[in-house]
Design an enzyme around this catalytic site. Structure first.
Site, PDB file in Angstrom:
ATOM      1  N   HIS A  72     -14.929  -0.716  13.997  1.00  0.00           N
ATOM      2  CA  HIS A  72     -16.157  -0.610  13.204  1.00  0.00           C
ATOM      3  C   HIS A  72     -15.738  -0.574  11.632  1.00  0.00           C
ATOM      4  O   HIS A  72     -14.783   0.220  11.370  1.00  0.00           O
ATOM      5  CB  HIS A  72     -17.126   0.650  13.501  1.00  0.00           C
ATOM      6  CG  HIS A  72     -17.998   0.282  14.813  1.00  0.00           C
ATOM      7  ND1 HIS A  72     -19.013   0.998  15.024  1.00  0.00           N
ATOM      8  CD2 HIS A  72     -17.966  -0.641  15.580  1.00  0.00           C
ATOM      9  CE1 HIS A  72     -19.563   0.503  15.835  1.00  0.00           C
ATOM     10  NE2 HIS A  72     -19.077  -0.372  16.347  1.00  0.00           N
ATOM     11  N   TYR A 200     -26.162   7.700  11.286  1.00  0.00           N
ATOM     12  CA  TYR A 200     -26.468   9.077  11.062  1.00  0.00           C
ATOM     13  C   TYR A 200     -27.806   9.468  10.203  1.00  0.00           C
ATOM     14  O   TYR A 200     -27.576   9.097   9.105  1.00  0.00           O
ATOM     15  CB  TYR A 200     -25.225   9.758  10.205  1.00  0.00           C
ATOM     16  CG  TYR A 200     -23.928   9.736  11.250  1.00  0.00           C
ATOM     17  CD1 TYR A 200     -23.090   8.627  11.288  1.00  0.00           C
ATOM     18  CD2 TYR A 200     -23.520  10.911  11.938  1.00  0.00           C
ATOM     19  CE1 TYR A 200     -21.740   8.863  11.642  1.00  0.00           C
ATOM     20  CE2 TYR A 200     -22.379  11.006  12.488  1.00  0.00           C
ATOM     21  CZ  TYR A 200     -21.642   9.889  12.304  1.00  0.00           C
ATOM     22  OH  TYR A 200     -20.277   9.912  13.264  1.00  0.00           O
ATOM     23  N   PRO A 292     -19.560  18.221  16.122  1.00  0.00           N
ATOM     24  CA  PRO A 292     -19.041  16.715  16.351  1.00  0.00           C
ATOM     25  C   PRO A 292     -19.657  15.925  15.449  1.00  0.00           C
ATOM     26  O   PRO A 292     -19.227  14.635  15.391  1.00  0.00           O
ATOM     27  CB  PRO A 292     -19.815  16.420  17.753  1.00  0.00           C
ATOM     28  CG  PRO A 292     -20.822  17.479  17.654  1.00  0.00           C
ATOM     29  CD  PRO A 292     -20.537  18.649  17.157  1.00  0.00           C
ATOM     30  N   LYS A 296     -14.379  14.361  14.699  1.00  0.00           N
ATOM     31  CA  LYS A 296     -13.175  14.798  14.653  1.00  0.00           C
ATOM     32  C   LYS A 296     -12.474  15.636  15.487  1.00  0.00           C
ATOM     33  O   LYS A 296     -10.955  15.680  15.442  1.00  0.00           O
ATOM     34  CB  LYS A 296     -13.104  15.581  13.441  1.00  0.00           C
ATOM     35  CG  LYS A 296     -13.270  14.831  11.995  1.00  0.00           C
ATOM     36  CD  LYS A 296     -12.096  14.207  11.519  1.00  0.00           C
ATOM     37  CE  LYS A 296     -12.465  13.136  10.672  1.00  0.00           C
ATOM     38  NZ  LYS A 296     -12.300  11.728  11.081  1.00  0.00           N
ATOM     39  N   TYR A 384     -13.777  10.214   6.825  1.00  0.00           N
ATOM     40  CA  TYR A 384     -14.289   9.876   8.307  1.00  0.00           C
ATOM     41  C   TYR A 384     -13.201   9.053   8.941  1.00  0.00           C
ATOM     42  O   TYR A 384     -13.121   9.266  10.009  1.00  0.00           O
ATOM     43  CB  TYR A 384     -15.459   8.883   7.786  1.00  0.00           C
ATOM     44  CG  TYR A 384     -16.357   8.519   9.145  1.00  0.00           C
ATOM     45  CD1 TYR A 384     -17.223   9.586   9.661  1.00  0.00           C
ATOM     46  CD2 TYR A 384     -16.038   7.383   9.866  1.00  0.00           C
ATOM     47  CE1 TYR A 384     -17.808   9.263  10.713  1.00  0.00           C
ATOM     48  CE2 TYR A 384     -16.786   7.235  11.253  1.00  0.00           C
ATOM     49  CZ  TYR A 384     -17.618   8.230  11.555  1.00  0.00           C
ATOM     50  OH  TYR A 384     -18.377   7.951  12.782  1.00  0.00           O
TER      51      TYR A 384
END
Ligand code: RFL
Ligand code: PHB
Length: 389
Positions: A72, A200, A292, A296, A384
């Protein structure tokens, strides 16, 4: 029985460490309290950093991930009925790999079996002993018989509820903890995901996440109260709630179908310091837990494995103690940065009972900043995709 390193726990950290050590010619035995099928029945992480992918390559366990995993380039932050893409690749030149923890664990187990390295499943009463000296050993019971393995080092890869951290005298460990007043209700279903990338969502009704395991399998989560019971959530109720928390374009694209896994996970931040006690090393969830939201947990377990493997390899192959001596400091530096990032993503994306309208306005301002400032988006993106080891 004797080996060089006893690894307690056959989750991703224990298996990855065992494979790297074995391939470097360092003998190890893995002990796990439960069986293989039980471990493979856990549905957990889905997003791997490049560093984690690199370690799987190094372990020789990356072939299926390379075939089936999804690379991604970005993800979306959804709020105020709109979707804002964070272009990870444009901002950092890096990508993430979407590949389930279940599959990664299966690949490592297969690789271990093929290499002939030893694992004892359903080992009861595993006990790390004498790790304050240079002759540690581990005892366990199997089918009523007590066994003892003498070793040079013990790697505690046995997760948050494991025995390794609990075996250390309380006065020798400092712990830091934060719990959050909600959980995540997650489902897994064989339906195509709402889009090509993860979404998200911050919504007045609560956080939602659209993730995936493949082009035909979706993983969805919604923020829920800690008092919720899974049995109160039919698939229809879950999808209705998810739809309400997504911008219209995603809500309309949502394809529903029966779930085959549904569970609630509480959210917690936790760190134990140090991560070394004599000849016992804590690795992964045994030493730290993150909520979560930042994806990570598994990636931190992998970076711990990287530091510990370097230390053990230098000890055995180069007779150098330096990397081993610095294991705890090096690992904790990276751990705290991920703990901070996971906490900040959690604070940014969830509805807090005590947050009120002020809390919501602050979140909206930060989301607006993140999606309109290249500097802010780059900071989010570099965390990220994973900070360097
Ligand atoms: P594990 O996976 O808990 O494995 C520990 C193993 O030790 C065994 N064990 C014992 N063995 C012998 N004796 C004892 N006394 C023992 N006690 C326990 C257990 O049976 C088990 O096999 O720890 P490890 O290897 O450190 O791996 C950590 C990861 O599993 C964890 O951090 C991630 O799953 C967290 N996580 C995520 N991480 C990510 O990097 N990206 C994600 O997208 C992500 N999503 C998630 C997550 C965790 C979640 N839950 C359910 C906690 C999503 C969720 C919902
Ligand atoms: C998952 O796919 O399970 C997942 C993805 C991203 C997260 C957490 C969980 O931040």
């Amino acid at each position: 029985m004797r080996t060089q390193v006893v690894i307690i726990g056959s989750g991703p950290s224990g298996l990855l460490l065992g494979q790297l050590l074995g391939n470097a010619g360092i003998d190890n035995i893995i002990l796990d309290r439960v069986g293989k099928a039980y471990i493979l029945g856990r549905v957990r992480a889905g997003v791997l950093e490049e560093g984690t992918v690199g370690l799987l390559e190094q372990a020789g366990a990356a072939a299926r991930m390379r075939e089936e995993g999804l690379l991604h380039d970005g993800f979306s932050l959804a709020f105020n009925e709109r979707d804002h893409r964070i272009d990870l690749h444009a901002l950092t030149k890096k990508r993430v790999m979407v590949y389930g923890q279940t599959e990664l664990t299966r690949d490592l187990m297969d690789q271990r079996e093929a290499a002939g390295y030893q694992t004892v499943y359903e080992a009861e009463d595993v006990t790390p002993c004498a790790f304050d000296g240079e002759r540690p050993f581990v005892t366990y019971r199997k089918e009523g018989v007590l066994h003892r393995i003498d070793c040079d080092f013990i790697a505690g890869c046995d997760g948050y509820h494991g025995i390794s951290r609990k075996s250390v005298p309380e006065r020798s460990v400092a712990t830091f903890e934060r719990t959050y007043p909600f959980g995540w209700l997650g489902i897994l279903a064989d339906v195509p995901p709402v889009g090509h990338e993860l979404v998200y969502a911050n919504h007045p009704r609560g956080f939602a996440l659209c993730s995936m395991r493949s082009a035909t399998r979706s993983r969805y989560y919604i923020q829920c109260s800690l008092e919720e019971k899974v049995q109160n959530w039919s698939d229809d109720r879950f999808y209705d709630e998810l739809r309400r928390r997504l911008p219209a374009a995603h809500a309309e694209a949502l394809i529903v179908g029966p779930s085959f896994e549904k569970s609630i996970a509480p959210l917690r931040s936790f760190v134990a310091e140090p991560m070394r006690f004599g000849t016992l090393f804590l690795v992964g969830d045994a030493a730290h837990i993150v909520p979560p939201t930042g994806a990570k947990g598994l990636n931190l377990a992998a970076s711990d494995v990287h530091y510990l493997f370097e230390g053990l390899r230098d000890h055995y192959l180069d007779r150098s103690e330096l990397a081993l001596a610095h294991y705890s400091d090096r690992a904790l530096k990276r751990v705290w940065k991920s703990v901070r990032f996971s906490w900040s993503m959690t604070m940014l994306m969830h509805r807090f009972p005590e947050g009120g309208e002020f809390g919501q306005k602050i979140q909206e301002a930060e989301l607006d900043y993140l999606t309109h400032s290249t500097a802010a988006a780059t900071s989010l993106a570099e965390n990220y995709v994973g900070l360097p080891y």
